[in-house]
Design a protein around this motif. Structure first.
Motif, PDB file in Angstrom:
ATOM      1  N   LYS A 172       0.846  -1.196   0.000  1.00  0.00           N
ATOM      2  CA  LYS A 172       0.000   0.000   0.000  1.00  0.00           C
ATOM      3  C   LYS A 172       0.877   1.241   0.000  1.00  0.00           C
ATOM      4  CE  LYS A 172      -2.413   1.260   3.733  1.00  0.00           C
ATOM      5  NZ  LYS A 172      -3.504   1.297   4.742  1.00  0.00           N
ATOM      6  N   THR A 173       0.527   2.208  -0.862  1.00  0.00           N
ATOM      7  CA  THR A 173       1.227   3.480  -0.867  1.00  0.00           C
ATOM      8  C   THR A 173       0.219   4.583  -0.543  1.00  0.00           C
ATOM      9  OG1 THR A 173       0.859   3.932  -3.224  1.00  0.00           O
ATOM     10  CG2 THR A 173       2.813   2.643  -2.640  1.00  0.00           C
ATOM     11  N   THR A 174       0.680   5.554   0.217  1.00  0.00           N
ATOM     12  CA  THR A 174      -0.170   6.694   0.578  1.00  0.00           C
ATOM     13  C   THR A 174       0.593   7.978   0.295  1.00  0.00           C
ATOM     14  OG1 THR A 174      -1.162   5.376   2.360  1.00  0.00           O
ATOM     15  CG2 THR A 174      -1.540   7.762   2.409  1.00  0.00           C
ATOM     16  N   LYS A 175       0.106   8.730  -0.694  1.00  0.00           N
ATOM     17  CA  LYS A 175       0.741  10.009  -1.032  1.00  0.00           C
ATOM     18  C   LYS A 175      -0.090  11.128  -0.413  1.00  0.00           C
ATOM     19  CE  LYS A 175       2.405  10.710  -5.224  1.00  0.00           C
ATOM     20  NZ  LYS A 175       2.454  10.999  -6.683  1.00  0.00           N
ATOM     21  N   THR A 176       0.551  11.920   0.447  1.00  0.00           N
ATOM     22  CA  THR A 176      -0.134  12.993   1.159  1.00  0.00           C
ATOM     23  C   THR A 176       0.365  14.346   0.656  1.00  0.00           C
ATOM     24  OG1 THR A 176      -0.288  11.573   3.123  1.00  0.00           O
ATOM     25  CG2 THR A 176      -0.682  13.933   3.444  1.00  0.00           C
ATOM     26  N   PHE A 177      -0.587  15.246   0.406  1.00  0.00           N
ATOM     27  CA  PHE A 177      -0.265  16.568  -0.115  1.00  0.00           C
ATOM     28  C   PHE A 177      -0.356  17.619   0.989  1.00  0.00           C
ATOM     29  CE2 PHE A 177      -1.873  13.954  -3.545  1.00  0.00           C
ATOM     30  CZ  PHE A 177      -0.890  14.106  -4.520  1.00  0.00           C
ATOM     31  N   ALA A 178       0.164  18.820   0.701  1.00  0.00           N
ATOM     32  CA  ALA A 178       0.232  19.890   1.701  1.00  0.00           C
ATOM     33  C   ALA A 178      -1.151  20.318   2.196  1.00  0.00           C
ATOM     34  CB  ALA A 178       0.987  21.092   1.137  1.00  0.00           C
ATOM     35  N   ASN A 179      -2.170  20.167   1.336  1.00  0.00           N
ATOM     36  CA  ASN A 179      -3.519  20.596   1.736  1.00  0.00           C
ATOM     37  C   ASN A 179      -4.250  19.547   2.578  1.00  0.00           C
ATOM     38  OD1 ASN A 179      -4.188  18.633  -0.107  1.00  0.00           O
ATOM     39  ND2 ASN A 179      -5.174  20.027  -1.572  1.00  0.00           N
ATOM     40  N   GLY A 180      -3.561  18.455   2.890  1.00  0.00           N
ATOM     41  CA  GLY A 180      -4.152  17.437   3.758  1.00  0.00           C
ATOM     42  C   GLY A 180      -4.807  16.288   3.026  1.00  0.00           C
TER      43      GLY A 180
END
Length: 203
Positions: A172-180
């Motif tokens: 599993k990969t989880t990419k998180t961005f600055a806006n949450g």
């Protein structure tokens, strides 16, 4: 005093015997967030998976806050999973029968190499890679890329993971961005023992 420990180590998936797995008897004391450990005896399970040994112990350790721990560890052929299968048993007072007929459970080991390739130009805050095998929703942390530049600098990152052989390992990969917000991907690969499987991740 002397205490005898005996039992067997089995492959939990096949219920067959697991040879060459380390079995350890130790004094263990919890100090804060850490375990203080003092080794008493260590041996390896026999060809039929059995173990049987007698050790001399100083029982005054019980009054000092220690417990007596019997556990199995990983080897070149087998791995342990703390969340699935019996890998340790303890006694907090002297009991001659505490470690009789113990059956520890391990899994055949497979090697997985996860290769990370930075191919996109999006800006993210973190990119986490985790894997799971015999328990669906118990994901183990592997690596977390803290910025796009981290992988660009290395060009390609490789993560070596010990996993369970002959079952599907979920990645599993989880990419998180600055806006949450975040995006999640889920895939799987079946790994075999005595070889290294390679899984490529482009992000």
């Amino acid at each position: 005093m002397t205490i005898n420990a005996n039992g067997s180590v089995v492959n939990k998936l096949t219920t067959t015997s697991a040879a060459g797995v380390p079995v350890t008897l130790s004094w263990v004391k919890i100090t804060g967030i850490f375990n203080e450990s003092q080794l008493i005896s260590k041996l390896y399970s026999k060809t039929d998976g059995s173990f049987d040994f007698t050790s001399h112990i100083d029982t005054t350790y019980f009054s000092k806050g220690y417990s007596l721990s019997l556990n199995v560890g990983s080897s070149n052929e087998y791995i342990i999973l703390g969340y699935s299968g019996l890998i340790e048993t303890r006694t907090y007072s002297f009991d001659q029968n505490a470690f009789q007929n113990i059956q520890f459970e391990v899994y055949k080991k497979a090697n997985l190499k996860i290769k990370l390739h930075r191919t996109l130009n999006d800006n993210f805050q973190s990119y986490a890679i985790t894997h799971s095998n015999v328990v669906d929703n118990d994901f183990l942390y592997d690596y977390n890329v803290q910025s796009p530049q981290e992988v660009i600098d290395k060009n390609t990152s490789e993560i070596d993971v010990a996993t369970v052989a002959d079952v599907y390992t979920k990645i599993k990969t989880t990419k998180t961005f600055a806006n949450g917000t975040s995006t999640v991907t889920l895939d799987s690969v079946k790994c075999t023992s005595n070889s290294t499987s390679v899984y490529d991740v482009s992000f």
